[in-house]
Design an enzyme around this catalytic site. Structure first.
Site, PDB file in Angstrom:
ATOM      1  CD  GLN A  82     -67.115 -37.084  14.649  1.00 41.69           C
ATOM      2  OE1 GLN A  82     -67.474 -36.953  15.806  1.00 41.69           O
ATOM      3  NE2 GLN A  82     -66.367 -38.085  14.255  1.00 41.69           N
ATOM      4  CD  GLU A  96     -81.846 -36.334  -0.833  1.00 34.17           C
ATOM      5  OE1 GLU A  96     -81.964 -36.333  -2.070  1.00 34.17           O
ATOM      6  OE2 GLU A  96     -82.715 -35.863  -0.075  1.00 34.17           O
ATOM      7  CG  LEU A 140     -79.825 -29.111  10.324  1.00 35.59           C
ATOM      8  CD1 LEU A 140     -80.025 -30.231   9.307  1.00 35.59           C
ATOM      9  CD2 LEU A 140     -81.163 -28.715  10.940  1.00 35.59           C
ATOM     10  CB  CYS A 154     -73.994 -36.817   7.399  1.00 30.51           C
ATOM     11  SG  CYS A 154     -74.100 -37.989   6.049  1.00 30.51           S
TER      12      CYS A 154
HETATM   13  P1  NAD Z   1     -73.461 -45.716   2.048  1.00 37.35           P
HETATM   14  O1  NAD Z   1     -72.138 -46.120   2.550  1.00 37.35           O
HETATM   15  O2  NAD Z   1     -74.708 -46.237   2.703  1.00 37.35           O
HETATM   16  O3  NAD Z   1     -73.584 -46.093   0.491  1.00 37.35           O
HETATM   17  C1  NAD Z   1     -72.574 -45.846  -0.442  1.00 37.35           C
HETATM   18  C2  NAD Z   1     -72.510 -47.029  -1.417  1.00 37.35           C
HETATM   19  O4  NAD Z   1     -71.627 -46.704  -2.494  1.00 37.35           O
HETATM   20  C3  NAD Z   1     -71.965 -48.329  -0.805  1.00 37.35           C
HETATM   21  O5  NAD Z   1     -72.941 -49.354  -0.915  1.00 37.35           O
HETATM   22  C4  NAD Z   1     -70.697 -48.640  -1.627  1.00 37.35           C
HETATM   23  O6  NAD Z   1     -70.504 -50.011  -1.864  1.00 37.35           O
HETATM   24  C5  NAD Z   1     -70.997 -47.901  -2.921  1.00 37.35           C
HETATM   25  N1  NAD Z   1     -69.798 -47.584  -3.714  1.00 37.35           N
HETATM   26  C6  NAD Z   1     -68.663 -46.963  -3.305  1.00 37.35           C
HETATM   27  N2  NAD Z   1     -67.828 -46.796  -4.340  1.00 37.35           N
HETATM   28  C7  NAD Z   1     -68.426 -47.336  -5.435  1.00 37.35           C
HETATM   29  C8  NAD Z   1     -68.064 -47.454  -6.795  1.00 37.35           C
HETATM   30  N3  NAD Z   1     -66.907 -46.982  -7.251  1.00 37.35           N
HETATM   31  N4  NAD Z   1     -68.922 -48.062  -7.633  1.00 37.35           N
HETATM   32  C9  NAD Z   1     -70.103 -48.543  -7.191  1.00 37.35           C
HETATM   33  N5  NAD Z   1     -70.516 -48.446  -5.913  1.00 37.35           N
HETATM   34  C10 NAD Z   1     -69.679 -47.836  -5.042  1.00 37.35           C
HETATM   35  O7  NAD Z   1     -73.473 -44.119   2.076  1.00 37.35           O
HETATM   36  P2  NAD Z   1     -74.742 -43.148   2.191  1.00 37.35           P
HETATM   37  O8  NAD Z   1     -75.149 -43.006   3.609  1.00 37.35           O
HETATM   38  O9  NAD Z   1     -75.760 -43.526   1.171  1.00 37.35           O
HETATM   39  O10 NAD Z   1     -74.080 -41.758   1.771  1.00 37.35           O
HETATM   40  C11 NAD Z   1     -73.708 -41.492   0.437  1.00 37.35           C
HETATM   41  C12 NAD Z   1     -73.409 -40.012   0.307  1.00 37.35           C
HETATM   42  O11 NAD Z   1     -74.591 -39.252   0.578  1.00 37.35           O
HETATM   43  C13 NAD Z   1     -72.348 -39.492   1.274  1.00 37.35           C
HETATM   44  O12 NAD Z   1     -71.604 -38.494   0.620  1.00 37.35           O
HETATM   45  C14 NAD Z   1     -73.164 -38.860   2.377  1.00 37.35           C
HETATM   46  O13 NAD Z   1     -72.475 -37.826   3.026  1.00 37.35           O
HETATM   47  C15 NAD Z   1     -74.347 -38.300   1.615  1.00 37.35           C
HETATM   48  N6  NAD Z   1     -75.590 -38.153   2.394  1.00 37.35           N
HETATM   49  C16 NAD Z   1     -75.978 -39.146   3.254  1.00 37.35           C
HETATM   50  C17 NAD Z   1     -77.182 -39.022   3.941  1.00 37.35           C
HETATM   51  C18 NAD Z   1     -77.644 -40.081   4.895  1.00 37.35           C
HETATM   52  O14 NAD Z   1     -78.644 -39.848   5.555  1.00 37.35           O
HETATM   53  N7  NAD Z   1     -76.996 -41.230   4.998  1.00 37.35           N
HETATM   54  C19 NAD Z   1     -78.005 -37.920   3.713  1.00 37.35           C
HETATM   55  C20 NAD Z   1     -77.580 -36.936   2.813  1.00 37.35           C
HETATM   56  C21 NAD Z   1     -76.372 -37.082   2.149  1.00 37.35           C
HETATM   57  C1  UGA Z   2     -78.900 -35.249   8.946  1.00 31.83           C
HETATM   58  C2  UGA Z   2     -79.712 -34.053   8.437  1.00 31.83           C
HETATM   59  O1  UGA Z   2     -80.837 -33.860   9.299  1.00 31.83           O
HETATM   60  C3  UGA Z   2     -80.178 -34.284   7.013  1.00 31.83           C
HETATM   61  O2  UGA Z   2     -80.839 -33.129   6.534  1.00 31.83           O
HETATM   62  C4  UGA Z   2     -78.957 -34.588   6.141  1.00 31.83           C
HETATM   63  O3  UGA Z   2     -79.357 -34.852   4.807  1.00 31.83           O
HETATM   64  C5  UGA Z   2     -78.213 -35.781   6.698  1.00 31.83           C
HETATM   65  O4  UGA Z   2     -77.816 -35.488   8.063  1.00 31.83           O
HETATM   66  C6  UGA Z   2     -76.964 -36.097   5.964  1.00 31.83           C
HETATM   67  O5  UGA Z   2     -76.384 -35.265   5.316  1.00 31.83           O
HETATM   68  O6  UGA Z   2     -76.591 -37.244   6.130  1.00 31.83           O
HETATM   69  P1  UGA Z   2     -79.466 -37.688   9.860  1.00 31.83           P
HETATM   70  O7  UGA Z   2     -78.051 -37.679  10.297  1.00 31.83           O
HETATM   71  O8  UGA Z   2     -79.977 -38.842   9.086  1.00 31.83           O
HETATM   72  O9  UGA Z   2     -79.763 -36.387   8.963  1.00 31.83           O
HETATM   73  O10 UGA Z   2     -80.430 -37.538  11.127  1.00 31.83           O
HETATM   74  P2  UGA Z   2     -80.856 -36.295  12.040  1.00 31.83           P
HETATM   75  O11 UGA Z   2     -82.304 -36.350  12.256  1.00 31.83           O
HETATM   76  O12 UGA Z   2     -80.307 -35.006  11.564  1.00 31.83           O
HETATM   77  O13 UGA Z   2     -80.140 -36.660  13.416  1.00 31.83           O
HETATM   78  C7  UGA Z   2     -78.730 -36.602  13.570  1.00 31.83           C
HETATM   79  C8  UGA Z   2     -78.385 -36.833  15.025  1.00 31.83           C
HETATM   80  O14 UGA Z   2     -78.755 -35.719  15.829  1.00 31.83           O
HETATM   81  C9  UGA Z   2     -79.100 -38.056  15.622  1.00 31.83           C
HETATM   82  O15 UGA Z   2     -78.227 -38.756  16.463  1.00 31.83           O
HETATM   83  C10 UGA Z   2     -80.212 -37.420  16.419  1.00 31.83           C
HETATM   84  O16 UGA Z   2     -80.644 -38.223  17.480  1.00 31.83           O
HETATM   85  C11 UGA Z   2     -79.539 -36.154  16.912  1.00 31.83           C
HETATM   86  N1  UGA Z   2     -80.495 -35.081  17.252  1.00 31.83           N
HETATM   87  C12 UGA Z   2     -81.281 -34.531  16.300  1.00 31.83           C
HETATM   88  C13 UGA Z   2     -80.562 -34.646  18.566  1.00 31.83           C
HETATM   89  O17 UGA Z   2     -79.845 -35.130  19.446  1.00 31.83           O
HETATM   90  N2  UGA Z   2     -81.454 -33.648  18.881  1.00 31.83           N
HETATM   91  C14 UGA Z   2     -82.257 -33.069  17.949  1.00 31.83           C
HETATM   92  O18 UGA Z   2     -83.040 -32.161  18.318  1.00 31.83           O
HETATM   93  C15 UGA Z   2     -82.175 -33.535  16.629  1.00 31.83           C
END
Ligand code: NAD
Ligand code: UGA
Length: 464
Positions: free
Chosen positions: A280, A163, A229, A278
């Protein structure tokens, strides 16, 4: 005729919730059930009051309202949802390991493994299992091994479908993504599974934006995208420090380089440091993977992105102390913003946490206001660091619901999140109620420095 009629998503978090809500809204012919072990979270997704969803994202409440109860369901009945579905998304968290081998770098895959084992135990019919979580390259191999060795003899196809949504713009990103990436095996079954998933997305996404690759390319592309990014942010942040010494202005530099079409304007905003769950985590994971293949130079190259980011957060706090006559002990430092970016209630790895931690070591009194973050979250973030006792955190930090109350009597304001509303505040009133000289440290290059200086503030911003 659609091949997939029933989707289950395990994990109702920041990714599972919005992603599945959009799929359900755009595919009324598919039943989408999102399951989670966290009962409180599921209850919140089912909350009648759409203002109380567990994830705040602009536009999300409307999408949920459109589909919830029609073909979108939130439930804790994991087994039932797995059993019913032809396609199962795994969208659980994959945090950095905090123990054992790879501690502090590798991804902790225990939640992924538990999902795979549960799917294998429950499935009585063939399933397509989709990795939606961000995973180390070659994780699909482990998932396959668990499914094939602990299952009931049914056939599984494993796809990688990372995603790319960013928080704060999740709905927009999901409705109109730059691309959707699907990785699968090159076998007949693999191709069919990829087509079935592509068919789901094709309900609203142009076919040319749906990209298919092999599983490993797909898994590695996700880590690479985040690393690139984050690298841009660390690159401009490195230049911001140089700007502060040379009277160059980082915003002007960013604009000048961003107009080069080879560089482009995005992700060049200097800041107090990137946060979020994500960047870090994924870079450290990439570093760990490179090291595990003996690629030390590759690992060191990417690790520097995180080293630069830690430095940026630390020097922001250090500059506040230095500017306030080398002591903040007993002084009120007001934080505008706690979330890691605007338009989200997510605080994971927010720079604000680390800046607060450094200032607490200097015995500052910190007053926090964030439009979407509540008091328990602030304390929980600080307590999680485990750098001092809960009582000390509670004593050193107060959280306000009213920004003017948070800022009243402060010696200095630190802008940690770029919420638009901060620009609209009555800055004259704020100035009048602060200790003098009244300092503003803008960690987001958000405020109009000239206007604030005219009022009387001592104003400093990153890279200026
Ligand atoms: P999150 O912690 O918000 O949600 C994960 C959920 O999974 C939690 O509610 C937890 O209770 C549930 N869970 C864990 N183990 C489970 C199990 N065995 N059965 C049922 N539920 C279970 O996490 P998130 O931010 O949605 O991230 C999920 C994944 O997507 C991570 O790998 C992350 O790296 C990736 N990702 C996150 C973002 C983002 O913007 N947050 C963007 C792209 C990808
Ligand atoms: C980031 C990526 O942008 C998504 O494409 C990816 O799906 C996601 O991580 C993920 O894998 O979780 P996100 O962390 O939600 O998304 O937010 P960003 O907009 O990327 O910002 C990340 C951090 O960088 C924030 O703290 C933001 O303030 C900072 N940032 C971003 C800057 O300091 N400067 C910029 O120009 C852009």
């Amino acid at each position: 005729m659609s091949r997939v009629k029933n989707i289950c998503c395990i994990g109702a978090g920041y990714v599972g919730g919005p992603t599945m809500a959009v799929i359900a809204a755009k595919c009324p012919h598919i039943k989408v059930t999102i399951v989670d072990l966290n009962e409180a979270r599921i209850a919140a997704w089912n909350n009648e009051n759409l203002d109380n969803l567990p994830v705040y994202e602009p536009g999300l409440a409307d999408v949920v309202a459109q589909a919830r109860g029609r073909n979108l369901f939130f439930s804790t009945e994991v087994d039932k949802a797995i059993d019913e579905a032809e396609m199962i998304f795994i969208s659980v968290n994959t945090p950095t390991k905090t123990y054992g081998l790879g501690k502090g770098k590798a991804a902790d895959l225990k939640y992924i493994e538990l999902c795979a084992r549960q799917i294998a135990a429950v499935a009585k019919t063939d399933k397509i299992v989709v990795e939606k979580s961000t995973l180390p390259v070659r994780t699909a191999e482990a998932v396959r091994s668990i499914l094939d060795n602990t299952g009931n003899g049914v056939k599984f196809q494993i796809l990688s479908n990372p995603e790319f949504l960013a928080e704060g713009t999740a709905v927009e990103d999901l409705l109109s993504p730059d691309r959707v990436l699907i990785g699968g095996e090159t076998t007949e079954g693999g191709k069919e599974a990829m087509e079935a998933l592509a068919e789901v997305y094709a309900n609203w996404i142009p076919k040319e934006r749906i990209l298919t690759t092999n599983v490993w390319s797909s898994e590695l592309s996700k880590l690479t995208a985040n690393a690139f990014l984050a690298q841009r942010v660390s690159s401009i942040n490195a230049i911001s420090e140089l700007c502060e010494r040379t009277e160059a202005d980082v915003n002007e530099v960013a604009r000048a380089i961003g107009m080069d079409s080879r560089i482009g304007p995005k992700f060049l905003k200097a800041s107090v440091g990137f946060g979020g769950s994500c960047f870090q985590k994924d870079i450290l994971n990439l570093v760990y993977i490179a090291k595990s293949y003996g690629l030390d130079e590759v690992a060191d190259y990417w690790e520097q992105v995180c080293i630069m980011n830690d430095h940026q957060k630390r020097r922001f706090a250090a500059n506040i102390v230095k500017t306030l006559y080398n002591t903040v002990s007993g002084k009120k430092i007001a934080f505008l913003g706690w979330a890691f970016k605007k338009d989200t209630n997510d605080t994971r790895e927010s720079a604000a946490i680390y800046v607060a931690d450094d200032l607490l070591f200097e015995q500052a009194n910190i007053a926090v206001f964030d439009p979407k973050v509540e008091e328990p979250q602030v304390y929980s973030d600080l307590n999680y660091l485990n750098t001092r006792s809960k009582e000390e955190n509670a004593k050193g930090v107060s959280v306000y619901n009213d920004p003017y109350a948070a800022l009243e009597g402060a010696h200095a304001i630190a802008v940690l999140t770029e919420w638009d509303e901060f620009k609209e505040y009555d800055w004259q009133r704020i100035y009048d109620n602060m200790k003098k000289p009244a300092f503003v440290f803008d960690g987001r290059n958000l405020l109009d420095g000239d206007k604030l200086k005219e009022i009387g503030f001592v104003f400093q911003a990153i890279g200026k």
